[in-house]
Write a protein that holds these residues in place. Structure first.
Motif, PDB file in Angstrom:
ATOM      1  N   GLY A  19      39.884  43.268  66.994  1.00 18.65           N
ATOM      2  CA  GLY A  19      40.589  42.747  68.161  1.00 18.65           C
ATOM      3  C   GLY A  19      39.688  42.278  69.290  1.00 18.65           C
ATOM      4  O   GLY A  19      40.158  41.664  70.244  1.00 18.65           O
ATOM      5  N   ALA A  20      38.399  42.539  69.199  1.00 21.26           N
ATOM      6  CA  ALA A  20      37.478  42.119  70.264  1.00 21.26           C
ATOM      7  C   ALA A  20      37.341  40.604  70.267  1.00 21.26           C
ATOM      8  O   ALA A  20      37.120  39.991  69.225  1.00 21.26           O
ATOM      9  N   GLN A  21      37.497  40.009  71.422  1.00 25.40           N
ATOM     10  CA  GLN A  21      37.251  38.579  71.591  1.00 25.40           C
ATOM     11  C   GLN A  21      35.786  38.441  71.999  1.00 25.40           C
ATOM     12  O   GLN A  21      35.414  38.799  73.121  1.00 25.40           O
ATOM     13  N   SER A  35      27.707  38.810  70.395  1.00 23.75           N
ATOM     14  CA  SER A  35      27.888  39.501  69.117  1.00 23.75           C
ATOM     15  C   SER A  35      26.636  40.303  68.763  1.00 23.75           C
ATOM     16  O   SER A  35      26.728  41.460  68.342  1.00 23.75           O
ATOM     17  N   ALA A  57      32.355  36.662  73.043  1.00 22.82           N
ATOM     18  CA  ALA A  57      32.012  35.508  73.868  1.00 22.82           C
ATOM     19  C   ALA A  57      31.066  34.518  73.207  1.00 22.82           C
ATOM     20  O   ALA A  57      30.946  33.395  73.680  1.00 22.82           O
ATOM     21  N   GLN A 105      32.925  42.296  64.091  1.00 22.73           N
ATOM     22  CA  GLN A 105      34.377  42.095  64.210  1.00 22.73           C
ATOM     23  C   GLN A 105      35.154  43.159  63.425  1.00 22.73           C
ATOM     24  O   GLN A 105      36.219  43.589  63.854  1.00 22.73           O
ATOM     25  N   HIS A 162      35.723  48.652  71.583  1.00 20.62           N
ATOM     26  CA  HIS A 162      35.180  47.571  72.401  1.00 20.62           C
ATOM     27  C   HIS A 162      35.702  47.702  73.826  1.00 20.62           C
ATOM     28  O   HIS A 162      36.883  47.964  74.034  1.00 20.62           O
TER      29      HIS A 162
END
Length: 163
Positions: free
Chosen positions: A132-134, A141, A136, A127, A27
């Motif tokens: 670890g990707a935040q 997604s 938005a 995910q 990511h």
């Protein structure tokens, strides 16, 4: 290769940037471009174009992927979605970025294994593939899912050429 995934919408367009190195994905960034529903259509499209131009300029993708338009019950909504999608394609084309286009069912099948997967299943797989990707929001997604699908299709095409 850096890949930009885009989930077009007039109210909210999701975008996600990943790096694909062989079968390894990582990511880089994601976000959403929101437009004001009370603003004139032309102004909303211009804001979308400007924001996506900034994303393309910042991350300089080597490829992009866009989700195809699905036809829904409201023809006006479908038309607005098509206009937003046109702006998304224009932003990539102006930067000379080649674009892959994927049907929503194909994206779901590529990530979850079934074209009938729901949004929660797609989000969970995004995910898992990008730990670890935040993320938005739901549109971001979906954009990451489109980018992952494109990465998988590019890798498959390279394996096919090598064989």
């Amino acid at each position: 290769m850096i890949i930009l995934g885009l989930d077009p919408g007039l109210g909210c367009t999701g975008w996600g940037v990943i790096r694909a190195e062989g079968n390894r994905l990582s990511h880089i960034a994601n976000g959403q471009v929101r437009t004001d529903a009370r603003a004139p259509l032309a102004e909303r499209l211009a804001k979308l174009h400007e924001a996506l131009g900034e994303v393309v300029a910042e991350y300089r993708p080597g490829g992009a992927a866009v989700e195809e338009v699905f036809v829904n019950d409201n023809p006006q909504s479908t038309l607005k979605l098509g206009q937003a999608r046109g702006v998304v394609l224009l932003a990539a084309a102006q930067a000379k970025v080649e674009v892959g286009e994927y049907a929503p069912r194909l994206v779901k099948k590529a990530l979850v294994g079934t074209g009938a997967a729901d949004k929660n299943q797609v989000h969970a797989m995004v995910q898992r593939l990008l730990p670890g990707a935040q993320i938005a929001g739901a549109d971001a997604s979906d954009a990451l899912a489109v980018a992952i699908t494109h990465a998988h299709h590019l890798a498959s095409a390279r394996r096919g050429v090598a064989a």
